[in-house]
Design a protein around this motif. Structure first.
Motif, PDB file in Angstrom:
ATOM      1  N   TRP A   1      -7.187   6.956   2.871  1.00  0.00           N
ATOM      2  CA  TRP A   1      -6.291   5.846   2.517  1.00  0.00           C
ATOM      3  C   TRP A   1      -5.699   5.166   3.750  1.00  0.00           C
ATOM      4  O   TRP A   1      -5.054   4.126   3.637  1.00  0.00           O
TER       5      TRP A   1
ATOM      6  N   THR B   1     -11.964   1.880  -4.722  1.00  0.00           N
ATOM      7  CA  THR B   1     -11.728   2.329  -6.093  1.00  0.00           C
ATOM      8  C   THR B   1     -12.098   3.778  -6.194  1.00  0.00           C
ATOM      9  O   THR B   1     -12.742   4.342  -5.316  1.00  0.00           O
ATOM     10  N   SER B   2     -11.656   4.392  -7.272  1.00  0.00           N
ATOM     11  CA  SER B   2     -11.903   5.811  -7.489  1.00  0.00           C
ATOM     12  C   SER B   2     -13.127   6.045  -8.350  1.00  0.00           C
ATOM     13  O   SER B   2     -13.214   7.010  -9.083  1.00  0.00           O
TER      14      SER B   2
ATOM     15  N   ALA C   1     -10.267   1.723 -10.817  1.00  0.00           N
ATOM     16  CA  ALA C   1      -8.899   2.064 -10.459  1.00  0.00           C
ATOM     17  C   ALA C   1      -8.681   1.742  -8.997  1.00  0.00           C
ATOM     18  O   ALA C   1      -9.190   2.407  -8.117  1.00  0.00           O
TER      19      ALA C   1
ATOM     20  N   ILE D   1      -7.215   1.838  -5.540  1.00  0.00           N
ATOM     21  CA  ILE D   1      -6.397   2.843  -4.868  1.00  0.00           C
ATOM     22  C   ILE D   1      -5.486   2.196  -3.831  1.00  0.00           C
ATOM     23  O   ILE D   1      -4.275   2.302  -3.876  1.00  0.00           O
TER      24      ILE D   1
ATOM     25  N   HIS E   1       6.701   5.067  -1.147  1.00  0.00           N
ATOM     26  CA  HIS E   1       6.249   5.728  -2.363  1.00  0.00           C
ATOM     27  C   HIS E   1       7.033   7.011  -2.612  1.00  0.00           C
ATOM     28  O   HIS E   1       7.508   7.653  -1.664  1.00  0.00           O
TER      29      HIS E   1
ATOM     30  N   ARG F   1       1.316   1.699  -9.969  1.00  0.00           N
ATOM     31  CA  ARG F   1       0.293   2.593 -10.483  1.00  0.00           C
ATOM     32  C   ARG F   1       0.634   4.027 -10.098  1.00  0.00           C
ATOM     33  O   ARG F   1       1.340   4.270  -9.112  1.00  0.00           O
TER      34      ARG F   1
ATOM     35  N   LEU G   1      -0.964   7.161  -8.553  1.00  0.00           N
ATOM     36  CA  LEU G   1      -2.120   7.448  -7.706  1.00  0.00           C
ATOM     37  C   LEU G   1      -2.260   8.954  -7.543  1.00  0.00           C
ATOM     38  O   LEU G   1      -1.265   9.661  -7.359  1.00  0.00           O
TER      39      LEU G   1
ATOM     40  N   PRO H   1      -9.538   9.669  -3.197  1.00  0.00           N
ATOM     41  CA  PRO H   1      -8.947   9.282  -4.489  1.00  0.00           C
ATOM     42  C   PRO H   1      -9.571  10.062  -5.637  1.00  0.00           C
ATOM     43  O   PRO H   1     -10.781  10.245  -5.709  1.00  0.00           O
TER      44      PRO H   1
ATOM     45  N   SER I   1      -6.442   6.880 -10.760  1.00  0.00           N
ATOM     46  CA  SER I   1      -5.379   5.884 -10.664  1.00  0.00           C
ATOM     47  C   SER I   1      -5.160   5.313 -12.051  1.00  0.00           C
ATOM     48  O   SER I   1      -6.116   5.040 -12.776  1.00  0.00           O
TER      49      SER I   1
ATOM     50  N   TRP J   1       1.313   2.450 -14.226  1.00  0.00           N
ATOM     51  CA  TRP J   1       2.564   3.089 -14.606  1.00  0.00           C
ATOM     52  C   TRP J   1       3.013   2.527 -15.949  1.00  0.00           C
ATOM     53  O   TRP J   1       3.015   1.315 -16.157  1.00  0.00           O
TER      54      TRP J   1
END
Length: 739
Positions: free
Chosen positions: A30, A39-40, A48, A50, A58, A89, A91, A99, A102, A105
């Motif tokens: 990351w 993306t995952s 998703a 990331i 965070h 989101r 994560l 990842p 994701s 929320w």
């Protein structure tokens, strides 16, 4: 020994013990520019986004034992929109930064207060109003409870502070009450209110810590609250003020040691104190250069304490000068049982105490038997005669040297160094027949497993001590929950463990994920893997298929189940009554046959169908028919009579009516209405009519007819004579008629 010197040069001396900081993974995915659009999909969750993770913006939580990392953007922090998605989101990353999943929320929720992981690796989110939201790993789907579960009463005012641990969560409310929930794994936890700490409205709790239940004699967790100049211990039984005589002053931060016996406390005047949890004395104290309260404080094993301020990480031990590490980026301390993982935006590190065996081999100037054995192997590889000279020096203590080399290999993360230490051990084994070779083989197996899960694609940086505490079965459970089924299967096969749990979980996940695959194609793929494990429960996989809405696949799977006790209940649940009855009869188990019969009969009653449907099913199967008749003769005469009539067995129905009349005649007072039309007479007359319809029972028909006429005549005579007869004579007549 130059290599030994270079290895020891990486260590830090704290008091009389060495510590080392290993870089486990760097750089983290990351932290690279390419991660911003990643993306995952590689982990099975498509679409998703990331993005890059910044610890300063965070709310982050990490699971122990090399577990995953979860993060949600802190909505109280200001971030640049071009660097963060506009919608928050959840994560999920591995410890190596890869990842995993994701998810958005959930909207319209109160502010997120903190994140944590349960002991079974469920992600827990505590909201500001005291409600708990649980996410299932690895897909981060909300728990079956669609809405957060409240842990606090409405009048509490919300969450002031909270702490997660593996067994639960402790919450300090705005009105200075303490609530503890230890059953956070269930859908409906039952929070417990601890005793009122008696904190005034003008007082504030500076920090809190939790002594877990396993370290408390009462068996329930104890919460420590720093209030003013005192520390308060709160549990269900009461409140106790601790350490008044120590005069430690206001405490800004606290952390309980892994064994629950010690407390590290940072006082307002910049002192770092280590105190027993009963506050009986001060074990040691250290004057820090800053009186500002640290952001984090954590134990590094049992011998040192880490204190973190922005850009400075200080490791303090009982004696000697502390060790200082500098960081130009925010970090998060993740305590482990034998050290601390240090997570930053760019790397994952592990700070821990160097094992005694490693120190004895690689310590500068070490002349221990293990160091000489390690050196002897080096000389042997270079074909130097000094190898035998070293062996002669340690021949009397060779087993201890071999054990030290094997143990040191277990504490290494570097594979080449593991191999070198194990080669040194094998050199000693060639001259030592009394050393158990199983010890060497056991260590090789453990290292192969550890190296496999430490791979960045898996991202579980377990130490050998953590692996032993976690146990292999729990490790395999974590791997399959992370959808690492292939690795879990290979570890199970390598360690000669039953792979059933791995294959079962894989099959269920395959069914869930293969929504568009035809049932026949999916069945072939499942059977190829399920056949690898003898005795596996096909019924459990079929049940999962049924719950996933694939009833046809469930019916095909259950045909392969060898245990009737598992197969038949599932057939009933998927509405395969005919097949279930046939399988039950084939099994020869009367209990299973009765189970199917009762199920079918109950379903007929619930759906208000005609009993003829049930009778048609059992009449074609002699075993089921006979068992039903045997049961109905004792308690279900009406159903048995209906069965006889519906199947044309009139003589059986007639005999059943006669039996009922004989039973009824034993108690003439049970007759209701006129004695001339008593129930027993009507039963006999019904039997007569049924006998009359069959040519084979002429005698029975005539006898029942005469019986009914005689009974009517005698009952009529007794009734007419009733006013003239004395009571005792009437009783004799009625008894005679009943006989």
């Amino acid at each position: 020994m130059s290599s030994s010197v270079s290895i020891a040069a990486e260590w830090d001396l704290l008091s009389d013990r060495f510590y080392r900081r290993l870089t486990l993974y760097s750089p983290l995915p990351w932290s690279t520019p390419a991660a911003a659009g990643a993306t995952s999909s590689s982990s099975g969750v498509s679409g998703a986004v990331i993005g890059r993770l910044d610890l300063s913006t965070h709310i982050v939580a990490a699971a122990p034992f090399g577990g995953p990392i979860a993060a949600v953007r802190d909505d109280s922090k200001i971030v640049q929109l071009h660097s963060e998605p506009s919608r928050r989101r959840v994560l999920l990353f591995s410890s190596s930064g890869h990842p995993i999943a994701s998810a958005p929320w959930p909207p319209l929720l109160p502010r997120l207060h903190s994140l944590g992981f349960s002991s079974s690796l469920s992600l827990l989110a505590l909201l500001s109003d005291g409600s708990l939201l649980r996410f299932r790993l690895p897909d981060l789907q909300p728990s079956p409870c669609s809405s957060p579960v409240p842990l606090l009463p409405p009048a509490s005012g919300g969450v002031a502070d909270a702490l997660f641990w593996g067994g639960g969560v402790a919450i300090l409310t705005e009105d200075n009450r303490v609530v503890v929930a230890t059953d956070i794994e269930v859908d409906d936890p039952h929070p417990r209110h601890l005793a009122d700490p008696g904190i005034g409205d003008e007082e504030h709790v500076l920090c809190m810590a939790v002594v877990e239940a396993q370290f408390v004699m009462s068996g329930s967790p104890e919460v420590l609250l720093a209030v003013g100049d005192r520390v308060i211990a709160v549990d269900e039984d009461g409140v106790q003020v601790l350490g008044e005589e120590l005069e430690i002053g206001p405490v800004q931060k606290m952390a309980v040691s892994p064994n629950g016996k010690l407390l590290a406390a940072f006082a307002h005047d910049g002192r770092l104190l280590v105190i027993p949890t009963d506050f009986s004395r001060i074990i040691f104290e250290y004057e820090c250069e800053s009186a500002l309260p640290p952001e984090q404080i954590a134990w590094c094993g049992l011998d040192s304490v880490l204190v973190y301020w922005p850009e400075v990480l200080l490791m303090v031990g009982p004696n000697g000068d502390p060790v200082q590490y500098n960081y130009d980026e925010p970090i998060k301390l993740i305590p482990e049982c034998d050290g601390v993982r240090i997570l930053s935006n760019s790397s994952m590190e592990f700070l821990h105490r160097v094992s005694d065996s490693t120190t004895s081999i690689f310590g500068i100037g070490s002349m221990s038997p293990a160091a000489l054995l390690y050196d002897a192997r080096d000389h042997y590889d270079r074909q130097s005669a000094k190898a035998y000279d070293n062996y002669q020096l340690i021949s009397s203590s060779l087993p201890e040297a071999i054990e030290a080399c094997i143990d040191a290999a277990g504490h290494e993360f570097d594979v080449s160094r593991q191999r070198t230490l194990l080669r040194a051990a094998t050199y000693g084994l060639a001259f030592c027949s009394r050393f158990p070779h199983e010890r060497f083989q056991e260590m090789c197996k453990m290292l192969r497993v550890l190296n496999a899960v430490r791979d960045p694609e898996i991202g579980m940086p377990l130490t050998i001590h953590q692996y032993k505490l976690l146990t292999t079965s729990v490790l395999i459970g974590r791997l399959i929950n992370a959808n690492q089924h292939l690795l879990a299967l290979r570890i199970s096969e390598y360690l000669n463990l039953n792979p059933e749990v791995v294959i079962m979980h894989w099959a269920c996940e395959k069914i869930t994920a293969s929504t568009t695959l035809p049932d026949t194609v999916l069945l072939d793929g499942l059977l190829d893997k399920l056949r690898l494990c003898k005795g596996i429960s096909y019924a459990a996989v079929a049940a999962h298929a049924d719950n996933s809405g694939r009833r046809r696949l469930a019916a095909m799977l259950v045909d392969h189940e060898s245990q009737s006790s598992k197969q038949i209940p599932l057939l009933l649940s998927i509405d395969e009554q005919d097949k279930a009855l046939s399988k039950a009869i084939e099994s020869g188990d009367t209990d299973l046959v009765y189970l199917v019969l009762f199920h079918i009969w109950q379903k007929v009653a619930v759906e208000k169908k005609a009993p003829l449907d049930f009778f048609g099913v059992i009449n074609a199967r002699p075993v089921a028919r006979d068992l039903f008749m045997a049961y109905a003769r004792h308690s279900k005469h009406e159903e048995l009579k209906d069965f006889f009539l519906s199947t044309g067995r009139l003589q059986d129905a007639a005999f059943l009516l006669l039996k009922e009349s004989w039973e009824l005649e034993k108690n003439p007072m049970a007759s209701k209405g006129s004695p001339l039309h008593g129930p027993q007479v009507r039963l006999i007359e019904q039997a007569h009519r049924l006998f009359a319809e069959t040519k084979e029972h002429v005698f029975e028909s005539k006898a029942s007819e005469e019986h009914a006429k005689l009974l009517r005549h005698m009952l009529g005579w007794a009734w007419r004579r009733r006013p003239k007869m004395q009571p005792h004579k009437l009783k004799i007549v009625m008894s005679y008629l009943a006989a």
